[in-house]
Design a protein around this motif. Sequence first.
Motif, PDB file in Angstrom:
ATOM      1  N   MET A 152      11.021  -0.805  17.422  1.00  0.00           N
ATOM      2  CA  MET A 152       9.974   0.157  17.730  1.00  0.00           C
ATOM      3  C   MET A 152       9.721   1.059  16.525  1.00  0.00           C
ATOM      4  O   MET A 152       8.567   1.353  16.191  1.00  0.00           O
ATOM      5  CB  MET A 152      10.368   0.997  18.947  1.00  0.00           C
ATOM      6  N   ALA A 153      10.759   1.507  15.850  1.00  0.00           N
ATOM      7  CA  ALA A 153      10.612   2.349  14.659  1.00  0.00           C
ATOM      8  C   ALA A 153       9.902   1.585  13.549  1.00  0.00           C
ATOM      9  O   ALA A 153       9.020   2.130  12.868  1.00  0.00           O
ATOM     10  CB  ALA A 153      11.981   2.830  14.186  1.00  0.00           C
ATOM     11  N   VAL A 154      10.242   0.331  13.350  1.00  0.00           N
ATOM     12  CA  VAL A 154       9.579  -0.500  12.337  1.00  0.00           C
ATOM     13  C   VAL A 154       8.109  -0.674  12.686  1.00  0.00           C
ATOM     14  O   VAL A 154       7.238  -0.607  11.804  1.00  0.00           O
ATOM     15  CB  VAL A 154      10.300  -1.863  12.197  1.00  0.00           C
ATOM     16  N   ALA A 155       7.802  -0.877  13.952  1.00  0.00           N
ATOM     17  CA  ALA A 155       6.419  -1.041  14.378  1.00  0.00           C
ATOM     18  C   ALA A 155       5.624   0.241  14.121  1.00  0.00           C
ATOM     19  O   ALA A 155       4.487   0.202  13.652  1.00  0.00           O
ATOM     20  CB  ALA A 155       6.362  -1.423  15.856  1.00  0.00           C
ATOM     21  N   ILE A 156       6.230   1.397  14.410  1.00  0.00           N
ATOM     22  CA  ILE A 156       5.544   2.673  14.179  1.00  0.00           C
ATOM     23  C   ILE A 156       5.296   2.890  12.691  1.00  0.00           C
ATOM     24  O   ILE A 156       4.210   3.317  12.282  1.00  0.00           O
ATOM     25  CB  ILE A 156       6.363   3.831  14.790  1.00  0.00           C
ATOM     26  N   VAL A 157       6.288   2.587  11.864  1.00  0.00           N
ATOM     27  CA  VAL A 157       6.127   2.734  10.412  1.00  0.00           C
ATOM     28  C   VAL A 157       5.038   1.788   9.905  1.00  0.00           C
ATOM     29  O   VAL A 157       4.199   2.167   9.075  1.00  0.00           O
ATOM     30  CB  VAL A 157       7.473   2.489   9.694  1.00  0.00           C
ATOM     31  N   ALA A 158       5.016   0.560  10.413  1.00  0.00           N
ATOM     32  CA  ALA A 158       4.009  -0.416   9.977  1.00  0.00           C
ATOM     33  C   ALA A 158       2.601   0.054  10.354  1.00  0.00           C
ATOM     34  O   ALA A 158       1.662  -0.049   9.555  1.00  0.00           O
ATOM     35  CB  ALA A 158       4.308  -1.779  10.579  1.00  0.00           C
ATOM     36  N   VAL A 159       2.455   0.571  11.553  1.00  0.00           N
ATOM     37  CA  VAL A 159       1.142   1.068  11.986  1.00  0.00           C
ATOM     38  C   VAL A 159       0.728   2.281  11.151  1.00  0.00           C
ATOM     39  O   VAL A 159      -0.433   2.424  10.765  1.00  0.00           O
ATOM     40  CB  VAL A 159       1.170   1.401  13.495  1.00  0.00           C
ATOM     41  N   SER A 160       1.674   3.140  10.835  1.00  0.00           N
ATOM     42  CA  SER A 160       1.377   4.314  10.012  1.00  0.00           C
ATOM     43  C   SER A 160       0.891   3.919   8.620  1.00  0.00           C
ATOM     44  O   SER A 160      -0.079   4.463   8.108  1.00  0.00           O
ATOM     45  CB  SER A 160       2.616   5.200   9.878  1.00  0.00           C
TER      46      SER A 160
ATOM     47  N   SER B 108      -2.652   2.369   8.859  1.00  0.00           N
ATOM     48  CA  SER B 108      -3.749   3.304   9.130  1.00  0.00           C
ATOM     49  C   SER B 108      -4.035   4.225   7.948  1.00  0.00           C
ATOM     50  O   SER B 108      -5.150   4.718   7.802  1.00  0.00           O
ATOM     51  CB  SER B 108      -3.437   4.138  10.371  1.00  0.00           C
ATOM     52  N   CYS B 109      -3.070   4.461   7.085  1.00  0.00           N
ATOM     53  CA  CYS B 109      -3.262   5.377   5.957  1.00  0.00           C
ATOM     54  C   CYS B 109      -3.442   4.654   4.627  1.00  0.00           C
ATOM     55  O   CYS B 109      -3.644   5.305   3.608  1.00  0.00           O
ATOM     56  CB  CYS B 109      -2.057   6.314   5.831  1.00  0.00           C
ATOM     57  N   GLY B 110      -3.397   3.362   4.621  1.00  0.00           N
ATOM     58  CA  GLY B 110      -3.400   2.602   3.372  1.00  0.00           C
ATOM     59  C   GLY B 110      -4.718   2.562   2.639  1.00  0.00           C
ATOM     60  O   GLY B 110      -4.764   2.398   1.432  1.00  0.00           O
ATOM     61  N   ASN B 111      -5.848   2.730   3.306  1.00  0.00           N
ATOM     62  CA  ASN B 111      -7.151   2.558   2.665  1.00  0.00           C
ATOM     63  C   ASN B 111      -7.783   3.874   2.226  1.00  0.00           C
ATOM     64  O   ASN B 111      -8.941   3.902   1.854  1.00  0.00           O
ATOM     65  CB  ASN B 111      -8.102   1.833   3.610  1.00  0.00           C
ATOM     66  N   LYS B 112      -7.069   4.954   2.252  1.00  0.00           N
ATOM     67  CA  LYS B 112      -7.654   6.244   1.886  1.00  0.00           C
ATOM     68  C   LYS B 112      -8.081   6.287   0.421  1.00  0.00           C
ATOM     69  O   LYS B 112      -9.091   6.884   0.096  1.00  0.00           O
ATOM     70  CB  LYS B 112      -6.681   7.369   2.187  1.00  0.00           C
ATOM     71  N   ALA B 113      -7.340   5.638  -0.466  1.00  0.00           N
ATOM     72  CA  ALA B 113      -7.705   5.646  -1.888  1.00  0.00           C
ATOM     73  C   ALA B 113      -9.015   4.904  -2.102  1.00  0.00           C
ATOM     74  O   ALA B 113      -9.886   5.354  -2.852  1.00  0.00           O
ATOM     75  CB  ALA B 113      -6.600   5.031  -2.724  1.00  0.00           C
ATOM     76  N   ALA B 114      -9.183   3.779  -1.440  1.00  0.00           N
ATOM     77  CA  ALA B 114     -10.422   3.007  -1.578  1.00  0.00           C
ATOM     78  C   ALA B 114     -11.594   3.776  -0.982  1.00  0.00           C
ATOM     79  O   ALA B 114     -12.692   3.788  -1.545  1.00  0.00           O
ATOM     80  CB  ALA B 114     -10.281   1.653  -0.901  1.00  0.00           C
ATOM     81  N   ASP B 115     -11.371   4.436   0.145  1.00  0.00           N
ATOM     82  CA  ASP B 115     -12.433   5.220   0.765  1.00  0.00           C
ATOM     83  C   ASP B 115     -12.820   6.412  -0.106  1.00  0.00           C
ATOM     84  O   ASP B 115     -13.991   6.759  -0.192  1.00  0.00           O
ATOM     85  CB  ASP B 115     -11.996   5.706   2.148  1.00  0.00           C
ATOM     86  N   ALA B 116     -11.850   7.033  -0.738  1.00  0.00           N
ATOM     87  CA  ALA B 116     -12.134   8.172  -1.606  1.00  0.00           C
ATOM     88  C   ALA B 116     -12.962   7.740  -2.816  1.00  0.00           C
ATOM     89  O   ALA B 116     -13.900   8.430  -3.220  1.00  0.00           O
ATOM     90  CB  ALA B 116     -10.846   8.833  -2.057  1.00  0.00           C
ATOM     91  N   ALA B 117     -12.621   6.586  -3.387  1.00  0.00           N
ATOM     92  CA  ALA B 117     -13.383   6.089  -4.535  1.00  0.00           C
ATOM     93  C   ALA B 117     -14.817   5.761  -4.125  1.00  0.00           C
ATOM     94  O   ALA B 117     -15.774   6.059  -4.858  1.00  0.00           O
ATOM     95  CB  ALA B 117     -12.706   4.862  -5.116  1.00  0.00           C
ATOM     96  N   LYS B 118     -14.966   5.170  -2.949  1.00  0.00           N
ATOM     97  CA  LYS B 118     -16.304   4.832  -2.464  1.00  0.00           C
ATOM     98  C   LYS B 118     -17.111   6.106  -2.187  1.00  0.00           C
ATOM     99  O   LYS B 118     -18.296   6.180  -2.523  1.00  0.00           O
ATOM    100  CB  LYS B 118     -16.202   3.995  -1.200  1.00  0.00           C
TER     101      LYS B 118
END
Length: 73
Positions: free
Chosen positions: A7-15, A18-28
């Motif tokens: 469950m902890a691994v699943a929560i970390v993976a989802v986190s 969900s936060c991984g594309n912020k750099a690409a969105d900021a550049a766009k």
Amino acid sequence: MKKLVLMAVAIVAVSFASCGNKAADAAKATADSIRIADSIAAVEAAALEAEQAATDTTATDSVAVEVTETVAE
């Protein structure tokens, strides 16, 4: 215990997912802001140029009228 770890691994993976594309969105977003600012600047420059052209034409017309009136007298 295994369920808690999974469950902890699943929560970390989802986190991370969900936060991984912020750099690409900021550049766009930055690129879009620059494009919009350039468009606005181009429109303002065109409006200023048109206003100056209209002012120049009016000044030329009034000078021509004054010369014509002076010659007629």
